[in-house]
Enzyme design. Structure first.
Site, mmCIF file in Angstrom:
data_model
loop_
_atom_site.group_PDB
_atom_site.id
_atom_site.type_symbol
_atom_site.label_atom_id
_atom_site.label_comp_id
_atom_site.label_asym_id
_atom_site.label_seq_id
_atom_site.Cartn_x
_atom_site.Cartn_y
_atom_site.Cartn_z
ATOM 1 C CE LYS A 173 -1.560 -12.249 9.756
ATOM 2 N NZ LYS A 173 -1.871 -12.729 8.192
ATOM 3 N N GLY A 225 -1.586 -2.621 4.405
ATOM 4 C CA GLY A 225 -2.703 -3.402 3.876
ATOM 5 C C GLY A 225 -3.838 -2.711 3.480
ATOM 6 C CB SER A 226 -7.165 -3.326 2.217
ATOM 7 O OG SER A 226 -7.607 -4.257 3.864
ATOM 8 C CB THR A 227 -8.435 1.750 3.128
ATOM 9 O OG1 THR A 227 -7.242 2.221 2.376
ATOM 10 C CG2 THR A 227 -9.082 2.887 3.800
ATOM 11 N N GLY A 230 -7.049 -1.352 7.839
ATOM 12 C CA GLY A 230 -6.411 -0.455 8.639
ATOM 13 C C GLY A 230 -7.439 0.393 9.566
ATOM 14 C CD GLU A 247 3.359 3.384 5.111
ATOM 15 O OE1 GLU A 247 2.903 3.909 4.192
ATOM 16 O OE2 GLU A 247 4.082 3.939 5.893
ATOM 17 C CB CYS A 281 0.217 0.737 -2.131
ATOM 18 S SG CYS A 281 1.925 0.755 -1.727
ATOM 19 C CD GLU A 381 -5.750 -0.118 -3.432
ATOM 20 O OE1 GLU A 381 -6.299 -0.686 -2.569
ATOM 21 O OE2 GLU A 381 -4.451 0.092 -3.357
#
Ligand code: NAD
Length: 478
Positions: A173, A225-227, A230, A247, A281, A381
């Site tokens: 995806k 992707g983003s925390t 995640g 990640e 990142c 971030e």
């Protein structure tokens, strides 16, 4: 190129579509199908059938390796086409897409093609009489690969190459902002002879990702992707006891000692901080500089950043391309406003680029000096071309300040004292530490984050482990 989804070896459209834009102009470049729950189900079913099929599971390791080498060769032959497509859809200058993203993807396929014939288990001397004991590494099954928009092709291949090398099947995806290079790669995989159903691509937004994560026949989720997302995926995967690799975000410190060669440091940090317009990142965004050199460093950094040439990534003289979307541009501008209101000193940038760049999503590279540890621009971030300079007084405070963040992806150390650098490298909580160098990557070097920057590692042998599990086999010799 095809802009349909790729499910079970067939190109499939959808009833509703969504657009992808060229971030340098704001124009729509393609409309893609928004996958439904039933599309996701078909893709997972196709991958599940292919996982057990003689065409895939029955391949000898040397045959599977040859397929992956062929993918690498075909990708390399079409490298220029891939680079232009990535630049058009994502924005990164051709020097990055053609000089880094695509070659890195090619090398990843070669590196993991090489592993296919070398994935061994162990035999161990158990203290049990008359038994033979050994282990095997087995593939997991259907893996969902969910990718972000900053390096769409390269980050996908970090997952796909080891997943296929170890005999899994996948449903991909891609990020909704940048799906095109993933679909072009599906064409290459088809052309290379990867059997139908082994690789499937469904396009769409977060709901498509959620449906994949929830699907009972998905054995593993590999997400970049983003925390925030995640955490959601880890919670969902935890409930279902699925394997998961994450990640996630970062806020990398770059520590610059008084003895560092400042010109080399500015050049290296410009790349660490502004590569792909800071949408990296591992981007260095917190510069801890010895107070005696902090002003000099900040001025040189601001001077170099401010003189970078912004423009379309397709123009070969461009040094800094657009950011990926209007949303990202707005986020960056919001953080610059926060930095100003927190009292940081704006040295350069701080605004969207106008004139002939006004239709694209261009932000001027921005440097803040006099930044304090607790300011939001030094903690959160931003994922854009915004750099912060924080002076330090004593080297002893560095490890604690570098680690004073929820993230732990990467760190950079700049000093001529290699002993001190290595001692600090041991203290910094980061998955990767670069000493006196910009952020280089290699398929053989493990990649991933500590703390809220992720779980698990990609690249190297670690990715083979991440896409397999160990089976113990005991044999009675009596
Ligand atoms: P994002 O988390 O918004 O989206 C990533 C992907 O997840 C997209 O494909 C999106 O459609 C999908 N998604 C969104 N919500 C989902 C959900 N609830 N369930 C399943 N899938 C979902 O991230 P982004 O904005 O595309 O990427 C930027 C982020 O990625 C930054 O935080 C950056 O640091 C991080 N990143 C990390 C690495 C790394 O190696 N650690 C590399 C690149 C980017």
């Amino acid at each position: 190129m095809r802009t349909d989804m790729y499910i079970g070896g067939k190109w499939t459209g959808g009833a509703t579509t969504f657009p992808t834009h060229n971030p340098a102009t704001g124009e729509v470049i393609a409309e893609l199908p928004e996958a439904t729950a039933s599309d996701v189900d078909s893709a997972v079913e196709a991958a599940s059938v292919a996982f057990a099929s003689p065409e895939w599971a029955g391949l000898l390791p040397a045959q599977r390796a040859r397929l992956l080498f062929k993918v690498a060769d075909l990708l390399e032959q079409r490298a220029a086409e891939f680079a232009r497509l990535e630049t058009t859809d994502q924005g990164q200058p051709l020097a990055i897409s053609g000089g880094f993203s695509v070659p890195n993807a090619v090398e990843h396929f070669r590196y993991y093609a090489g592993w296919v014939t070398k994935i061994t288990g162990v035999t161990a001397p158990l203290s049990v009489p008359d038994v033979d004991y050994r282990t095997r590494r087995e593939p997991l099954g259907v893996c969902a690969l969910i990718t972000p928009w900053n390096f769409p092709l390269m980050i996908l291949v970090w997952k796909l190459a080891p997943a296929l090398a170890t005999g899994n099947t996948v449903v991909i995806k891609p990020a909704e902002q940048t799906p095109l290079s993933t679909l072009l790669l599906a064409e290459v995989l088809e052309q290379a002879g990867i059997p139908a159903g082994v690789v499937n691509v469904v396009t769409g937004g977060p709901e498509v990702g959620k449906a994949l994560v929830r699907h009972p026949k998905v054995a593993k989720i590999s997400f970049t992707g983003s925390t925030a997302v995640g955490r959601e995926i880890a919670a969902e995967a935890g409930r279902a006891l699925k394997k998961v690799s994450l990640e996630l975000g970062g806020k990398a410190p770059s520590i610059i000692a008084a003895d560092a060669d400042l010109d080399a440091v500015v050049e290296g940090n410009l790349m660490s901080g502004l590569l792909n317009s800071g949408q990296v990142c591992a981007a260095a965004t917190r510069f801890y500089v010895d107070r005696v050199r902090a002003d000099e460093f900040a001025e040189k950094l601001a001077g170099a950043a401010g003189s970078m040439k912004l423009g379309s990534g397709l123009d070969e003289t461009t040094q800094l391309g657009p950011v990926v979307s209007q949303e990202q541009l707005d986020q960056i501008d919001r953080y610059v406003g926060i930095g100003r209101s927190e009292g940081a000193q704006l040295l350069t940038g701080g605004e969207r680029a106008g004139g002939e760049l006004a239709n694209g999503y261009f932000y001027r590279p921005t440097v803040f000096a006099g930044v304090a540890q607790d300011m939001r621009i030094a903690r959160e971030e931003i994922f854009g071309p915004v750099l912060t300079v924080l002076p330090y007084d004593e080297p002893e405070e560095l490890a604690a300040r570098a680690n004073d963040t929820e993230y732990g992806l990467a760190a950079y150390l700049w000093t001529r004292d290699i002993g001190a650098a290595n001692r600090l490298a041991h203290q910094v909580k980061a998955g990767t530490v670069w000493i006196n160098m910009p952020p280089l990557l290699d398929a053989g070097a493990a990649w991933g984050g500590m703390k809220a920057s992720g779980m698990g590692r990609e690249m190297g042998w670690e990715a083979i482990e991440a896409f397999t599990e160990v089976k113990s086999i005991w044999t009675n010799l009596a």
